[in-house]
Design an enzyme around this catalytic site. Structure first.
Site, mmCIF file in Angstrom:
data_model
loop_
_atom_site.group_PDB
_atom_site.id
_atom_site.type_symbol
_atom_site.label_atom_id
_atom_site.label_comp_id
_atom_site.label_asym_id
_atom_site.label_seq_id
_atom_site.Cartn_x
_atom_site.Cartn_y
_atom_site.Cartn_z
ATOM 1 N N GLN A 97 0.711 -1.117 -0.009
ATOM 2 C CA GLN A 97 -0.050 0.075 0.071
ATOM 3 C C GLN A 97 0.624 1.340 0.130
ATOM 4 O O GLN A 97 0.605 2.318 -0.770
ATOM 5 C CB GLN A 97 -0.986 0.161 1.143
ATOM 6 C CG GLN A 97 -0.356 -0.148 2.370
ATOM 7 C CD GLN A 97 -1.413 0.111 3.705
ATOM 8 O OE1 GLN A 97 -2.613 0.678 3.284
ATOM 9 N NE2 GLN A 97 -1.364 -0.570 4.808
ATOM 10 N N VAL A 98 1.928 1.191 0.927
ATOM 11 C CA VAL A 98 2.986 2.474 0.717
ATOM 12 C C VAL A 98 3.693 2.322 -0.720
ATOM 13 O O VAL A 98 3.882 3.607 -1.103
ATOM 14 C CB VAL A 98 3.790 2.472 1.995
ATOM 15 C CG1 VAL A 98 4.672 3.709 2.018
ATOM 16 C CG2 VAL A 98 2.769 2.473 3.167
ATOM 17 N N TYR A 118 6.220 -9.304 15.441
ATOM 18 C CA TYR A 118 6.285 -8.101 14.576
ATOM 19 C C TYR A 118 6.780 -6.901 14.780
ATOM 20 O O TYR A 118 8.082 -6.461 14.114
ATOM 21 C CB TYR A 118 4.922 -7.828 14.116
ATOM 22 C CG TYR A 118 4.940 -6.512 13.072
ATOM 23 C CD1 TYR A 118 5.298 -6.572 11.847
ATOM 24 C CD2 TYR A 118 4.384 -5.287 13.581
ATOM 25 C CE1 TYR A 118 5.229 -5.498 10.991
ATOM 26 C CE2 TYR A 118 4.466 -4.214 12.793
ATOM 27 C CZ TYR A 118 4.858 -4.236 11.388
ATOM 28 O OH TYR A 118 4.826 -3.172 10.867
ATOM 29 N N ALA A 139 7.718 -5.126 3.948
ATOM 30 C CA ALA A 139 7.793 -5.687 5.264
ATOM 31 C C ALA A 139 6.937 -6.700 5.316
ATOM 32 O O ALA A 139 6.137 -6.946 4.610
ATOM 33 C CB ALA A 139 7.436 -4.784 6.328
ATOM 34 N N TYR A 140 7.420 -7.706 6.336
ATOM 35 C CA TYR A 140 6.328 -8.662 6.746
ATOM 36 C C TYR A 140 5.635 -8.261 7.660
ATOM 37 O O TYR A 140 5.730 -7.848 8.995
ATOM 38 C CB TYR A 140 7.177 -9.749 7.319
ATOM 39 C CG TYR A 140 6.369 -11.091 7.820
ATOM 40 C CD1 TYR A 140 6.503 -12.318 7.299
ATOM 41 C CD2 TYR A 140 5.606 -11.082 8.917
ATOM 42 C CE1 TYR A 140 5.897 -13.380 7.553
ATOM 43 C CE2 TYR A 140 4.715 -12.172 9.248
ATOM 44 C CZ TYR A 140 4.773 -13.190 8.641
ATOM 45 O OH TYR A 140 4.345 -14.337 8.965
ATOM 46 N N ASP A 199 12.967 -12.324 -3.339
ATOM 47 C CA ASP A 199 12.225 -12.826 -2.314
ATOM 48 C C ASP A 199 13.364 -12.045 -1.204
ATOM 49 O O ASP A 199 14.606 -12.558 -0.939
ATOM 50 C CB ASP A 199 12.367 -14.203 -2.172
ATOM 51 C CG ASP A 199 11.929 -15.068 -0.931
ATOM 52 O OD1 ASP A 199 11.437 -14.036 0.231
ATOM 53 O OD2 ASP A 199 11.833 -16.130 -0.654
ATOM 54 N N THR A 233 7.542 0.994 12.932
ATOM 55 C CA THR A 233 6.002 1.021 13.366
ATOM 56 C C THR A 233 6.082 1.569 14.807
ATOM 57 O O THR A 233 6.856 1.592 15.415
ATOM 58 C CB THR A 233 5.587 -0.326 13.257
ATOM 59 O OG1 THR A 233 4.513 -0.746 14.135
ATOM 60 C CG2 THR A 233 6.524 -1.262 14.053
ATOM 61 N N ASP A 234 4.911 1.858 15.278
ATOM 62 C CA ASP A 234 4.496 2.122 16.629
ATOM 63 C C ASP A 234 4.462 0.869 17.405
ATOM 64 O O ASP A 234 4.688 1.139 18.834
ATOM 65 C CB ASP A 234 3.068 2.685 16.922
ATOM 66 C CG ASP A 234 2.071 1.915 15.952
ATOM 67 O OD1 ASP A 234 2.277 1.688 14.777
ATOM 68 O OD2 ASP A 234 0.853 1.312 16.685
ATOM 69 N N TYR A 288 10.801 2.422 6.575
ATOM 70 C CA TYR A 288 9.719 2.692 7.705
ATOM 71 C C TYR A 288 9.433 1.657 8.686
ATOM 72 O O TYR A 288 9.720 0.600 8.659
ATOM 73 C CB TYR A 288 8.216 2.370 6.828
ATOM 74 C CG TYR A 288 8.045 3.407 5.548
ATOM 75 C CD1 TYR A 288 7.631 4.829 5.911
ATOM 76 C CD2 TYR A 288 8.642 3.194 4.335
ATOM 77 C CE1 TYR A 288 7.721 5.707 4.971
ATOM 78 C CE2 TYR A 288 8.663 4.195 3.272
ATOM 79 C CZ TYR A 288 8.337 5.467 3.662
ATOM 80 O OH TYR A 288 8.131 6.440 2.614
HETATM 81 N N1 LIG Z 1 0.342 -1.434 7.510
HETATM 82 C C1 LIG Z 1 0.114 -0.662 8.585
HETATM 83 O O1 LIG Z 1 -0.628 -0.520 9.429
HETATM 84 C C2 LIG Z 1 1.690 -0.312 9.380
HETATM 85 C C3 LIG Z 1 1.922 0.489 10.504
HETATM 86 C C4 LIG Z 1 2.967 0.672 10.803
HETATM 87 C C5 LIG Z 1 4.177 0.574 10.090
HETATM 88 N N2 LIG Z 1 3.938 0.002 8.826
HETATM 89 C C6 LIG Z 1 5.310 -0.075 7.890
HETATM 90 O O2 LIG Z 1 4.953 0.559 6.867
HETATM 91 C C7 LIG Z 1 5.807 -0.015 5.623
HETATM 92 C C8 LIG Z 1 4.935 -0.265 4.642
HETATM 93 O O3 LIG Z 1 3.664 -0.984 5.221
HETATM 94 P P1 LIG Z 1 2.525 -1.569 4.098
HETATM 95 O O4 LIG Z 1 1.422 -1.204 5.074
HETATM 96 O O5 LIG Z 1 2.500 -0.596 2.735
HETATM 97 O O6 LIG Z 1 2.587 -3.093 3.863
HETATM 98 P P2 LIG Z 1 2.125 -4.019 2.831
HETATM 99 O O7 LIG Z 1 0.914 -3.298 2.247
HETATM 100 O O8 LIG Z 1 1.873 -5.260 3.395
HETATM 101 O O9 LIG Z 1 3.274 -4.210 1.858
HETATM 102 C C9 LIG Z 1 4.541 -4.734 1.899
HETATM 103 C C10 LIG Z 1 5.009 -5.467 0.695
HETATM 104 O O10 LIG Z 1 6.301 -6.206 1.309
HETATM 105 C C11 LIG Z 1 6.216 -7.391 0.245
HETATM 106 N N3 LIG Z 1 6.922 -8.413 0.966
HETATM 107 C C12 LIG Z 1 6.416 -9.042 2.190
HETATM 108 N N4 LIG Z 1 7.359 -10.205 2.204
HETATM 109 C C13 LIG Z 1 8.350 -10.036 1.178
HETATM 110 C C14 LIG Z 1 9.222 -11.105 0.758
HETATM 111 N N5 LIG Z 1 9.748 -11.996 1.527
HETATM 112 N N6 LIG Z 1 9.771 -10.648 -0.670
HETATM 113 C C15 LIG Z 1 9.349 -9.696 -1.269
HETATM 114 N N7 LIG Z 1 8.395 -8.939 -0.895
HETATM 115 C C16 LIG Z 1 7.560 -9.077 0.217
HETATM 116 C C17 LIG Z 1 4.501 -7.477 0.262
HETATM 117 O O11 LIG Z 1 4.197 -8.452 -0.660
HETATM 118 P P3 LIG Z 1 3.181 -9.608 -0.292
HETATM 119 O O12 LIG Z 1 1.946 -8.806 -0.426
HETATM 120 O O13 LIG Z 1 3.431 -10.495 -1.627
HETATM 121 O O14 LIG Z 1 3.435 -10.248 1.022
HETATM 122 C C18 LIG Z 1 4.016 -6.113 0.012
HETATM 123 O O15 LIG Z 1 3.970 -5.978 -1.271
HETATM 124 C C19 LIG Z 1 6.509 -1.371 6.444
HETATM 125 O O16 LIG Z 1 7.685 -1.042 6.793
HETATM 126 C C20 LIG Z 1 5.442 -1.439 7.628
HETATM 127 O O17 LIG Z 1 6.202 -2.291 8.564
HETATM 128 C C21 LIG Z 1 2.709 -0.420 8.458
#
Ligand SMILES: NC(=O)c1ccc[n+]([C@@H]2O[C@H](COP(=O)([O-])OP(=O)(O)OC[C@H]3O[C@@H](n4cnc5c(N)ncnc54)[C@H](OP(=O)(O)O)[C@@H]3O)[C@@H](O)[C@H]2O)c1
Length: 316
Positions: free
Chosen positions: A15-16, A128, A63-64, A39, A104-105, A102
Site C-alpha cells: 500500500q505504501v 512483528y 515488510a512482513y 524474495d 512502526t508504533d 519505515y
Molecule cells: N500497515 C500498517 O498499518 C503499518 C503500520 C506501521 C508501520 N508500517 C510499516 O510501513 C511499511 C509499509 O507497510 P504497508 O502497509 O505498505 O505493507 P504492505 O501493504 O503489506 O506491503 C508490504 C510489501 O512487502 C512485500 N513483501 C513482504 N515479504 C516479502 C518478501 N519476502 N519478498 C518480497 N516482498 C515481500 C509484500 O508482498 P506480499 O503482499 O506478496 O506479501 C508487500 O507488497 C512497512 O515497513 C510496515 O512495517 C505499516
C-alpha cells in the site's frame, strides 16, 4: 548524480509502495521490486537486487506486515524485517545512496500516558514489533545516509488495509464489534508518500545540510487520535457511497473481548515534534487523510481501474 536519480522502490506493490510510485513518478527513474522479482527472505537476492538496480535512492516499503501470523513465523519476519533492511543499509553505505525505511508504533508497549517520542524506551509486545525494532537497530548500526520513519495504523486506497477491510465488512454485516480501548493515529499511505517525497527532495537539494544534520529516526503519522472503534465509525460515515446503502452498527468492545495471537499496544500515539522541527513537514489530520482516500476510491476513474477490497487485516 545525474539530474534524474535512480529510485529503487522495494515493496512497490504494497500500500505504501504504490503511493511512493505515484509521489516520486516525476522525480527520477523508478525501479520497482516486489515479491514477483525478489524474495527478501533470501539475503543474496536482496544484495543482488540493489547491485543490479544501482540506485541513488532506496525506498524500502516492503515488510512482513502480517502481525498475527508473525507469532508463528518469527524467523521469516525477522529475516524480512531486520536482515533485509540491514543489507539495504550496507549497500546504501557502500554506494553513498540514500535509504528510506519505515517502522512502526509496535516497537512500544503502549503503556505511556501521552505521545511517544523517538528516545522513549522500546518494548515490543509482539514478534512483528520486535522484528521491526531489530530492523531499525540494524540500519542505525550501519549508519550512512538513512531516514527511518516510524508510522502507525496505515490505510489507503490500495492494498490490504483497515479501511478496505471495513468497507468490505460494512457491506457484508449488520453490526460489527470493534476494539475501543486501543488508540492511535490512522495514517494514510498518500500522506506518508507525499511527506517522504518532500523530505527526500529537501535532503538531496541540500536544504538540511550535511548528513549528520538530518539522518536518523523520526516519527511520522497523521495528526489526531482515535480508537479503532471511532475510526470504523468515521469510515462508515464518510464512505456511505461505497457501502451499497448499508450502514452497520458499530459496537465498542475491549481488547480482552477480542483475543488475537499478537498483543497490541493500548497507546500507539507518536509525537511528530522531531519531524516537524527538523523538516518543517506536518501530515494532515487523520480525518482529512481519510476523506482524501475515500475520494480516491469514489473517483470513477479509480473504480474503472479495478478496486479489489481488502481481504485480510494487516495492520503492521
Ligand atoms: N500497515 C500498517 O498499518 C503499518 C503500520 C506501521 C508501520 N508500517 C510499516 O510501513 C511499511 C509499509 O507497510 P504497508 O502497509 O505498505 O505493507 P504492505 O501493504 O503489506 O506491503 C508490504 C510489501 O512487502 C512485500 N513483501 C513482504 N515479504 C516479502 C518478501 N519476502 N519478498 C518480497 N516482498 C515481500 C509484500 O508482498 P506480499 O503482499 O506478496 O506479501 C508487500 O507488497 C512497512 O515497513 C510496515 O512495517 C505499516
Amino acid at each position: 548524480m545525474s539530474n534524474r536519480p535512480r529510485i529503487l522502490i522495494v515493496g512497490s506493490a504494497g500500500q505504501v509502495g504504490v503511493e511512493l510510485q505515484r509521489s516520486f513518478a516525476d522525480y527520477g527513474k523508478i525501479i520497482c521490486r516486489d515479491r514477483d522479482t525478489v524474495d527478501l527472505a533470501v539475503p543474496d537476492q536482496v544484495r543482488a537486487m540493489v547491485r543490479e538496480a544501482a540506485p541513488n535512492i532506496i525506498l524500502n516499503a516492503a515488510a512482513y506486515t502480517a502481525v498475527d501470523r508473525a507469532e508463528s513465523e518469527p524467523d521469516v519476519a525477522m529475516t524480512v524485517n531486520a536482515q533485509a533492511p540491514a543489507i539495504l543499509a550496507e549497500e546504501a553505505l557502500r554506494t553513498g545512496a540514500l535509504l528510506v525505511h519505515y517502522s512502526t508504533d509496535y516497537v512500544f508497549d503502549g503503556s505511556k500516558r501521552g505521545p511517544w517520542i523517538e528516545t522513549d524506551k522500546t518494548n515490543p509486545l509482539n514478534v512483528y514489533g520486535a522484528s521491526k525494532l531489530a530492523g531499525e537497530e540494524a540500519i542505525q548500526k550501519v549508519g550512512g545516509k538513512y531516514l527511518i520513519f516510524r508510522t502507525s495504523w496505515v490505510f489507503g486506497p490500495h492494498g490490504q488495509n483497515y479501511l478496505l477491510t471495513m468497507l468490505r465488512l460494512g457491506r457484508e454485516r449488520e453490526s460489527l464489534n470493534i476494539v475501543d480501548d486501543q488508540i492511535g493515529a490512522p495514517t494514510s499511505s498518500i500522506e506518508l508518500a507525499n511527506a517522504t517525497r518532500t523530505i527526500v527532495c529537501g535532503v538531496l537539494d541540500g536544504q538540511f545540510g550535511a548528513t549528520p544534520n538530518w539522518a536518523g529516526l523520526y516519527h511520522m503519522t497523521c495528526s489526531g487520535l482515535v480508537s479503532w472503534c471511532g475510526f470504523s465509525r468515521a469510515i462508515f460515515n464518510r464512505a456511505q457511497a461505497l457501502l451499497d446503502g448499508k450502514m452497520p452498527v458499530v459496537n465498542p468492545i475491549s481488547t480482552s473481548e477480542y483475543p488475537t495471537p499478537a498483543k497490541r499496544p493500548q497507546n500507539s500515539c507518536l509525537s511528530n515534534e522531531k519531524l516537524e522541527a527538523r523538516f518543517a513537514v506536518r501530515l494532515a489530520p487523520w480525518e482529512t487523510a481519510l476523506d482524501e482516500a475515500v475520494r480516491r476510491l469514489i473517483t470513477p476513474l479509480f473504480k474503472a481501474c479495478n478496486l479489489s477490497l481488502g481481504k485480510d487485516d494487516r495492520n503492521g
